[in-house]
Scaffold this motif. Sequence first.
Motif, PDB file in Angstrom:
ATOM      1  N   SER A 170      20.872  14.086  35.813  1.00  0.00           N
ATOM      2  CA  SER A 170      21.889  13.794  35.390  1.00  0.00           C
ATOM      3  C   SER A 170      23.511  14.022  36.166  1.00  0.00           C
ATOM      4  N   ARG A 171      23.254  15.251  37.001  1.00  0.00           N
ATOM      5  CA  ARG A 171      24.375  15.383  37.701  1.00  0.00           C
ATOM      6  C   ARG A 171      24.466  14.151  38.793  1.00  0.00           C
ATOM      7  N   ARG A 172      23.388  14.030  39.511  1.00  0.00           N
ATOM      8  CA  ARG A 172      23.061  12.916  40.279  1.00  0.00           C
ATOM      9  C   ARG A 172      23.850  11.779  39.626  1.00  0.00           C
ATOM     10  N   GLY A 173      23.285  11.432  38.565  1.00  0.00           N
ATOM     11  CA  GLY A 173      24.037  10.162  37.800  1.00  0.00           C
ATOM     12  C   GLY A 173      25.406  10.188  37.689  1.00  0.00           C
ATOM     13  N   GLN A 174      26.063  11.398  37.228  1.00  0.00           N
ATOM     14  CA  GLN A 174      27.188  11.254  37.172  1.00  0.00           C
ATOM     15  C   GLN A 174      28.142  11.344  38.300  1.00  0.00           C
ATOM     16  N   LEU A 175      27.457  11.938  39.335  1.00  0.00           N
ATOM     17  CA  LEU A 175      28.051  11.685  40.820  1.00  0.00           C
ATOM     18  C   LEU A 175      28.326  10.263  41.108  1.00  0.00           C
ATOM     19  N   ALA A 176      26.918   9.370  40.817  1.00  0.00           N
ATOM     20  CA  ALA A 176      26.781   8.027  41.054  1.00  0.00           C
ATOM     21  C   ALA A 176      28.043   7.359  40.248  1.00  0.00           C
ATOM     22  N   ALA A 177      28.103   7.657  39.207  1.00  0.00           N
ATOM     23  CA  ALA A 177      29.097   6.971  38.273  1.00  0.00           C
ATOM     24  C   ALA A 177      30.545   6.917  38.760  1.00  0.00           C
ATOM     25  N   TRP A 178      30.909   8.414  39.094  1.00  0.00           N
ATOM     26  CA  TRP A 178      32.238   8.489  39.673  1.00  0.00           C
ATOM     27  C   TRP A 178      32.320   7.614  40.818  1.00  0.00           C
ATOM     28  N   ALA A 179      31.317   7.835  41.801  1.00  0.00           N
ATOM     29  CA  ALA A 179      31.515   7.114  42.817  1.00  0.00           C
ATOM     30  C   ALA A 179      31.736   5.530  42.719  1.00  0.00           C
ATOM     31  N   PHE A 180      30.976   5.074  41.591  1.00  0.00           N
ATOM     32  CA  PHE A 180      31.214   3.728  41.452  1.00  0.00           C
ATOM     33  C   PHE A 180      32.762   3.392  40.677  1.00  0.00           C
ATOM     34  N   LEU A 181      33.216   4.487  40.090  1.00  0.00           N
ATOM     35  CA  LEU A 181      34.388   4.324  39.466  1.00  0.00           C
ATOM     36  C   LEU A 181      35.659   4.415  40.380  1.00  0.00           C
ATOM     37  N   ALA A 182      35.424   5.281  41.270  1.00  0.00           N
ATOM     38  CA  ALA A 182      36.428   5.671  42.283  1.00  0.00           C
ATOM     39  C   ALA A 182      37.390   4.541  42.746  1.00  0.00           C
ATOM     40  N   PRO A 183      36.739   3.454  43.380  1.00  0.00           N
ATOM     41  CA  PRO A 183      37.456   2.715  43.813  1.00  0.00           C
ATOM     42  C   PRO A 183      38.629   1.974  42.702  1.00  0.00           C
ATOM     43  N   PHE A 184      37.741   1.673  41.644  1.00  0.00           N
ATOM     44  CA  PHE A 184      38.769   1.250  40.650  1.00  0.00           C
ATOM     45  C   PHE A 184      39.684   2.255  40.227  1.00  0.00           C
ATOM     46  N   MET A 185      39.385   3.329  39.978  1.00  0.00           N
ATOM     47  CA  MET A 185      40.317   4.359  39.517  1.00  0.00           C
ATOM     48  C   MET A 185      41.533   4.535  40.546  1.00  0.00           C
ATOM     49  N   ALA A 186      41.051   4.436  41.827  1.00  0.00           N
ATOM     50  CA  ALA A 186      42.212   4.693  42.480  1.00  0.00           C
ATOM     51  C   ALA A 186      43.133   3.449  42.636  1.00  0.00           C
ATOM     52  N   ALA A 187      42.747   2.242  42.489  1.00  0.00           N
ATOM     53  CA  ALA A 187      43.536   1.011  42.410  1.00  0.00           C
ATOM     54  C   ALA A 187      44.290   1.067  41.170  1.00  0.00           C
ATOM     55  N   PHE A 188      43.873   1.729  39.946  1.00  0.00           N
ATOM     56  CA  PHE A 188      44.366   1.598  38.640  1.00  0.00           C
ATOM     57  C   PHE A 188      45.686   2.854  38.714  1.00  0.00           C
ATOM     58  N   LEU A 189      45.434   3.973  39.421  1.00  0.00           N
ATOM     59  CA  LEU A 189      46.234   4.894  39.643  1.00  0.00           C
ATOM     60  C   LEU A 189      47.559   4.614  40.316  1.00  0.00           C
ATOM     61  N   LEU A 190      47.098   3.690  41.360  1.00  0.00           N
ATOM     62  CA  LEU A 190      48.065   3.594  42.607  1.00  0.00           C
ATOM     63  C   LEU A 190      48.894   2.187  42.008  1.00  0.00           C
ATOM     64  N   PHE A 191      48.257   1.189  41.326  1.00  0.00           N
ATOM     65  CA  PHE A 191      48.891   0.024  41.150  1.00  0.00           C
ATOM     66  C   PHE A 191      49.251  -0.163  39.357  1.00  0.00           C
ATOM     67  N   VAL A 192      48.871   0.713  38.677  1.00  0.00           N
ATOM     68  CA  VAL A 192      49.158   0.921  37.229  1.00  0.00           C
ATOM     69  C   VAL A 192      50.038   2.159  36.792  1.00  0.00           C
ATOM     70  N   ILE A 193      49.363   3.144  37.030  1.00  0.00           N
ATOM     71  CA  ILE A 193      49.814   4.462  36.353  1.00  0.00           C
ATOM     72  C   ILE A 193      51.058   4.791  37.207  1.00  0.00           C
ATOM     73  N   TRP A 194      51.040   4.878  38.531  1.00  0.00           N
ATOM     74  CA  TRP A 194      52.018   5.251  39.232  1.00  0.00           C
ATOM     75  C   TRP A 194      53.312   4.472  39.146  1.00  0.00           C
ATOM     76  N   PRO A 195      53.174   3.109  39.329  1.00  0.00           N
ATOM     77  CA  PRO A 195      54.421   2.376  39.146  1.00  0.00           C
ATOM     78  C   PRO A 195      54.835   2.464  37.435  1.00  0.00           C
TER      79      PRO A 195
END
Lengths: 324, 441
Positions: free
Chosen positions: A36-61
């Motif tokens: 489960s932990r490995r799965g969660q890590l993988a999930a976050w790894a997959f989410l990270a690029p999107f989250m980074a873009a989302f934070l940078l281009f939506v939330i921060w502006p």
Amino acid sequence: MTDVMASRSAAGPEPEVTPGEDSGGRRTSPTRGQASRRGQLAAWAFLAPFMAAFLLFVIWPLIHGIVLSLTDQSLTGAGGSFIGFENYSEALSEPVMWSSIGNTVWFTVITTVPLVLLALIMALLVNTGLPGQWLWRLSFFMPFLLASTVISQIWVWIFNPEIGAANEILSAVGLEPIAWLQTANVDLISIAIATIWWTVGFNFLLYLAALQNIPDLQYEAAAVDGAGRWRQLFSITIPQLGPVTGVILVLQMLASLKLFDQAYQMMEGGSSETSRPIVQYIFEAGFVGYRFGYASAISYIFFVLILIVGIFQMVVLRHRKADS
Amino acid sequence: MIDTRINRRSVLAGGLAAAGMAALAGCTPAQSSQTTTLQFWHLLSGGDGVALQGLIDQVNASHSEFHVRPTVLAWGAPYYTKLSMAGAGGRAPELAVMHSSRVPGYVPGGLLDPWDLERLSALGVDESTFTEPVWSSSVVDGQLYSVALDAHPFIALYNTEICEEAGALDSDGRLLRPDNPEDFFEMCREIAGVTGAHGLSYGFIGDGMQMWRLFYTLYCQHGERMTFPEGGTVEVDEDAFIASLEFMHTLADGEITAERGTIDSAIAEFAAQRSGIHFTGVWELPAMQSAGVPVGATMIPPFFGEEAVYADSHSFVLPHQADPDEQAREYTYTVVADLLKNSLTWAEAGHIPAYLPITEKPEYAQLTPQSNYAAAADHLVYDPVAWFTGSGSNFVQQFGQIVGNPIVSGSGYEEALTRFRSYVNSLLAQPNPADPQGERS
């Protein structure tokens, strides 16, 4: 307008899968915790690029915009000191801001209604089995593929009061010519006509797809029961199209509220008090008038307006769903 | 079967190829490793753009130590937004073109660097090489912020054949210049009789810029000028304001000129030889010549007594650079001096070269009809100076909103004046948004 398509594809709900459980919900192995932990890590790894873009281009502006709206920041870099809610109070007492919001809402009304009705009528006509279906589909949808710059140029010439086709048609039927884009209160209607011609094809396509999803069986059963064409239309077709009509309404209202490019281009950058949409007012305040702080404040006022429309629609749609 | 899958190797290879292409695209054959590239932004497209490119090519061909690289941006608000953002960031191009009338709005924001008079004068460019109106339009707060390439006044083009038939030419074959409105209207009606359509082409519907160009010409012909004092109130002569609007209303009677003429339909009408006169900017001349119109040109006649023509200038400015490269700046001065000295070519695009040694050349005198309106250079009126005025500004659009209906309907002049006054006064009361706290002025 094209982002409507993009947002549509992202609209469907994703099935939720919890790591460590199979689809039946049974425990899968003794090392569940690790997996489960490995799965969660993988999930976050997959989410990270999107989250980074989302934070940078939506939330921060979004946050930065709120901060800007409380300052007298200029586009030139000057200013920037905190002035509290001055921008908001100025905007709210500015008649041009209210007329721009009024224009935007009026445009939304005069485009949304015909864009839904016309699309429905066109889809119904094509679906009845007119000969040369491909030609109808193509010609109804084709304008949607054109860029706003192209349709603006086409319609500016059509609406030219001296040499345009629109006035030729009016005088052919014995009516007085009109300065379509240069007359107060007529200009926004002219932009709406061009917009309807441009975008109706997309709604038409959605309706056509929905129509083709209604099983023939229902019509056959209705025919056996003695229902005529009109009866079938109002008792089967229209109710079956309910969900797609809801989707079209939401998409259309949001698209119409965002009116800018075709209005800006058809009015050649200089709009009148009866045609200036709110997005153009924001643009003028920020990029022509250099008042970034003020422009940010108006965008947040507009944001609240859209939020209200969105919540209203959600409530209405949920209500309807509950009814059905 | 062709394998269309993308693998790591193909992506790398593609990336390298793209990088190579980009590197190649960055070089032009004339450049050597010592060549300094000078970025030059301008807003001239169409025939003007072609003519300017010709001038730039000439300059590039005669210098190996630098290379001017022009970037053409869309006219109007988008151009000025980009230019001010570049200046605000301090990483602006070495050189740019602006309308002179926009310069005063840019100076307080620190968006422009002033020109060094000594350096210019060493290259043969100084106050004596410009007419007074052109030079003074370039000076803000006692410093020179722009160097004019041209003056482009609002003028009258005329169709020599149609006007001759209508008896509107003098013995030298030039358009008559009536000194009062009535005679001019009569002349236009005569011409309309010849064309069977209109006498004059003037498009203004929905176009504040076009309305302002003619309006301010007429207003200044009364011997009046508007002044927009910062923090004060507008000074405007009521009679001249109303008489100018009345004149414009009389034009749009469906006979003298189309009731609903747009700038595009007016150009099309004159090009199709369905009118005899065209009120327009000098930049329209080459297009009419290539359309085969037998075209002459003159200043708009002094209907109200004084010779005055609305004009603006394409001017060279130094957008603010936080850390200018001195060598590049030195070259920039050379470029501007060279462009001015070659601006006879620019005259072919219809403009009046601002650099007097050019207009004094015999070659310029032979260039017709351009030399026929060269005298306009002494009667130019630029926009009233304020941060919000100038070509393509919101001010002119708003002016059009205010006077549009009175011009079409022939009523409501007084209300228009009141609205105009209060609009301008409200702007005068606001600080320049490029410098809201006045810290850079």
